[in-house]
Design an enzyme around this catalytic site. Structure first.
Site, PDB file in Angstrom:
ATOM      1  N   ASP A   1      -2.536  -0.722  10.812  1.00  0.00           N
ATOM      2  CA  ASP A   1      -2.792  -0.748   9.366  1.00  0.00           C
ATOM      3  C   ASP A   1      -3.581  -1.982   8.925  1.00  0.00           C
ATOM      4  O   ASP A   1      -4.120  -2.016   7.820  1.00  0.00           O
ATOM      5  CB  ASP A   1      -1.475  -0.728   8.584  1.00  0.00           C
TER       6      ASP A   1
ATOM      7  N   SER B   1       9.731   0.013   4.951  1.00  0.00           N
ATOM      8  CA  SER B   1       9.676   0.839   3.747  1.00  0.00           C
ATOM      9  C   SER B   1       8.468   1.760   3.693  1.00  0.00           C
ATOM     10  O   SER B   1       8.366   2.613   2.823  1.00  0.00           O
ATOM     11  CB  SER B   1       9.656  -0.065   2.506  1.00  0.00           C
ATOM     12  N   GLY B   2       7.493   1.550   4.598  1.00  0.00           N
ATOM     13  CA  GLY B   2       6.260   2.318   4.557  1.00  0.00           C
ATOM     14  C   GLY B   2       5.224   1.752   3.609  1.00  0.00           C
ATOM     15  O   GLY B   2       4.193   2.376   3.354  1.00  0.00           O
TER      16      GLY B   2
ATOM     17  N   LYS C   1       0.866  -1.190   0.000  1.00  0.00           N
ATOM     18  CA  LYS C   1       0.000   0.000   0.000  1.00  0.00           C
ATOM     19  C   LYS C   1       0.896   1.232   0.000  1.00  0.00           C
ATOM     20  O   LYS C   1       2.075   1.186   0.358  1.00  0.00           O
ATOM     21  CB  LYS C   1      -0.929   0.026   1.213  1.00  0.00           C
TER      22      LYS C   1
ATOM     23  N   GLY D   1       4.165  -4.045   4.470  1.00  0.00           N
ATOM     24  CA  GLY D   1       4.362  -5.473   4.249  1.00  0.00           C
ATOM     25  C   GLY D   1       3.931  -6.362   5.397  1.00  0.00           C
ATOM     26  O   GLY D   1       3.199  -7.335   5.209  1.00  0.00           O
ATOM     27  N   GLY D   2       4.372  -6.024   6.604  1.00  0.00           N
ATOM     28  CA  GLY D   2       4.027  -6.851   7.765  1.00  0.00           C
ATOM     29  C   GLY D   2       2.537  -6.854   8.051  1.00  0.00           C
ATOM     30  O   GLY D   2       1.954  -7.893   8.373  1.00  0.00           O
ATOM     31  N   SER D   3       1.904  -5.699   7.933  1.00  0.00           N
ATOM     32  CA  SER D   3       0.454  -5.603   8.159  1.00  0.00           C
ATOM     33  C   SER D   3      -0.314  -6.358   7.088  1.00  0.00           C
ATOM     34  O   SER D   3      -1.308  -7.034   7.372  1.00  0.00           O
ATOM     35  CB  SER D   3       0.018  -4.135   8.163  1.00  0.00           C
ATOM     36  N   SER D   4       0.136  -6.250   5.847  1.00  0.00           N
ATOM     37  CA  SER D   4      -0.509  -6.962   4.745  1.00  0.00           C
ATOM     38  C   SER D   4      -0.399  -8.469   4.935  1.00  0.00           C
ATOM     39  O   SER D   4      -1.378  -9.205   4.726  1.00  0.00           O
ATOM     40  CB  SER D   4       0.132  -6.550   3.419  1.00  0.00           C
TER      41      SER D   4
ATOM     42  N   ILE E   1      11.262  -4.414   4.070  1.00  0.00           N
ATOM     43  CA  ILE E   1      10.939  -4.172   5.480  1.00  0.00           C
ATOM     44  C   ILE E   1      11.281  -2.724   5.828  1.00  0.00           C
ATOM     45  O   ILE E   1      12.285  -2.182   5.380  1.00  0.00           O
ATOM     46  CB  ILE E   1      11.722  -5.147   6.380  1.00  0.00           C
TER      47      ILE E   1
END
Length: 292
Positions: A142, A103-104, A10, A107-110, A101
């Site tokens: 997120d 990066s804004g 995102k 990734g982790g939330s997705s 990782i």
């Protein structure tokens, strides 16, 4: 049966901090836009009772992350709310990582959202998306937006979503290979002033900006330089708390042209924005026959 699922990136087309709660959580207003780019997760349910995570090289990961947290959270909630009496719910999860990782790009939330949505079906725990979104705040703010799967204006601490339709654009995303810790930026002493909360229509018609951009770009000169260079060619901002910078284009060819002008060692990619998450596109298109 399908086992491999999208876990999209995102960008925040705007991001404002409008207040802070007594427990330290920040109130925000943000425009959350999905990209047709991201990680993939292969999720295979089993009855071992174990949640196991592997990298794309099939190396077992022992450390806890959002993927493991999400699977364990779903299992505990299912048992608590008596959606199942099966303590042997388990899964093997294989992560193919493309989103950098720190990066804004979320990734982790997705990853956590994909695990919650897919395992909820594979385990037949039958929570609604709204229930999953509420649970997921225990892991990250997120995650609800990824679960609900629509371009949205986000308010509160991430739990209030206003879905909108937006013209789909092309984005050049540049990663400066800097890992920014979100919690450090939110707790920065430089984040002193609050942006006044605005009505949704005013948010959409006002110039977009990011309250964290100056803080992060002043700390990391590479990010400041990227913002300066890309803004010569197209509307450019930082996403989230960094470190990725994006430039917006009406077509793919224009994005490719500007990408070609950047130094050859500059990491990045070109992606199109989508109003429906790639996870939802796959999930609801094929949901009728893949779980029977």
């Amino acid at each position: 049966m399908i086992y491999t699922w999208p876990s999209p990136a995102k960008i925040n087309l705007f991001l404002y901090v409008t207040g802070i709660r007594s427990d330290g959580y920040h109130y925000i207003q943000s425009l959350f836009q999905f990209l047709n780019y991201g990680d993939t997760l292969k999720i295979i349910p089993n009855k071992t009772g174990n949640i196991e995570l592997f990298t794309e090289k099939k190396l077992f990961l022992k450390k806890t992350n959002t993927i493991i947290e999400a699977a364990k959270l779903l299992k505990s909630k299912a048992l608590y709310y008596e959606k199942t009496n099966c303590t042997t719910l388990g899964a093997k999860i294989f992560l193919n990582k493309k989103i950098p990782i720190g990066s804004g790009l979320g990734g982790g939330s997705s990853n956590a959202a994909t695990v919650l949505v897919v395992l909820n079906k594979l385990w037949r725990t039958k929570f609604t998306l709204q229930e999953l979104a509420k649970f997921s705040l225990n892991i990250g703010s997120d995650i609800p937006a990824f679960i609900m799967g629509k371009t949205s204006i986000i308010e509160g601490i991430g739990e209030i979503l206003h879905p909108i339709e937006r013209e789909e654009k092309w984005y050049l995303i540049v990663y400066p290979e800097i890992h920014v810790l979100t919690k450090n930026i939110f707790s920065s002493s430089l984040l002193k002033s609050k942006t006044q909360k605005k009505p949704i229509q005013l948010l959409l018609t006002s110039p977009f900006s990011n309250d964290f951009e100056n803080i992060v770009s002043n700390k990391f000169k590479t990010i400041k330089k990227l913002l300066s260079i890309l803004s010569l060619y197209a509307p450019t901002r930082m996403t989230g708390t960094g470190s990725c910078v994006f430039a917006e284009f009406n077509d793919k060819t224009s994005a490719q042209k500007i990408f070609s002008l950047l130094p050859k060692n500059m990491k990045g990619f070109i992606a199109k924005s989508v109003n429906t998450s790639p996870l939802h596109h796959v999930f609801y298109k094929q949901n009728k026959h893949i779980f029977n």
